[in-house]
Enzyme design. Structure first.
Site, mmCIF file in Angstrom:
data_model
loop_
_atom_site.group_PDB
_atom_site.id
_atom_site.type_symbol
_atom_site.label_atom_id
_atom_site.label_comp_id
_atom_site.label_asym_id
_atom_site.label_seq_id
_atom_site.Cartn_x
_atom_site.Cartn_y
_atom_site.Cartn_z
ATOM 1 C CG HIS A 1 -0.526 -0.315 2.997
ATOM 2 N ND1 HIS A 1 0.517 0.855 3.103
ATOM 3 C CD2 HIS A 1 0.121 -1.412 2.688
ATOM 4 C CE1 HIS A 1 0.960 0.563 4.168
ATOM 5 N NE2 HIS A 1 1.059 -0.482 3.948
ATOM 6 C CD GLU B 1 1.841 -5.958 7.373
ATOM 7 O OE1 GLU B 1 1.751 -7.262 7.513
ATOM 8 O OE2 GLU B 1 2.483 -4.877 7.225
#
Length: 230
Positions: free
Chosen positions: A8, A82
């Site tokens: 990201h 994550e």
């Protein structure tokens, strides 16, 4: 099958080196938004069949310009979020970063029963990422002959590095630990869940058949990190 594993764009927590892994997480900084806007141009040569993002806000914001450019829906999946920091969440000290990365790369090395303090273990973390990859592979297999064979997954730094080290036959744990993946960096792998994976490139650098140790390192929050013990 070709997988584009995309980190990201930059977040405020990246700037502060925080272990920020909980949902929904922060948005993008101004630089992060520019990085996301630049992704379609960087990947203009890729014919992408499907685009996935994690359940964290930052990956969805990063994926949006690419989705618009290629006319794709963003498929949101929790499996590629994550690696959970557990009790280390929102710490920014070196000891916490070291413990997080030591545990995560132990999973890549095969110690999947090891658990992040107050968080998940390697079996859980790798299995959830594997499940999204398997779903993507199944969708390609069900597609029409001649359809695109590339899938993009917008995920997170530690998750991408640890999964690639665990699953790509030519990426060692040392290589993944010592090679940073900057915001909107891309790891390209090729293969299938059944036959295994080979890394083709890491942030624009060709990955050799068997990787060697690199000279740069970064922890999951972006801080320089010499060796494993986002």
């Amino acid at each position: 099958m070709r997988l584009l594993l995309i980190r990201h764009g930059q977040t405020p927590s990246n700037l502060g080196h925080f272990l920020d892994t909980a949902r929904p997480g922060p948005g993008l900084t101004d630089l992060g938004l520019r990085q996301a806007a630049a992704l379609p141009g960087a990947l203009a040569g890729e014919d992408i069949a499907a685009l996935y993002a994690s359940t964290l806000t930052r990956t969805q914001l990063t994926a949006a310009p690419l989705a618009d450019e290629q006319g794709l829906d963003v498929l949101i999946r929790d499996g590629i979020r994550e690696l959970s920091a557990g009790d280390l969440e929102m710490r920014a000290d070196e000891a916490a970063a070291r413990q997080y990365l030591t545990t995560a790369f132990a999973w890549s090395a095969g110690d999947t029963a090891r658990r992040m303090p107050g968080g998940e273990n390697g079996v859980e973390a790798l299995s959830r990422f594997d499940a999204v990859v398997a779903e993507a592979a199944s969708s390609l297999a069900a597609g029409a002959p001649g359809a695109p064979r590339t899938v993009a997954l917008v995920s997170h730094g530690a998750a991408i590095r640890v999964w690639t080290a665990a699953r790509a036959r030519n990426v060692t744990v040392a290589f993944a630990a010592e090679h940073r993946l900057d915001n909107t960096g891309v790891v390209v792998v090729e293969g299938s869940p059944g036959t295994g994976w080979t890394a083709l490139s890491w942030a624009g650098t060709v990955v050799p058949p068997i990787t060697a140790n690199g000279s740069e390192g970064a922890g999951p929050a972006g801080r320089a990190f010499p060796t494993p013990g986002s």
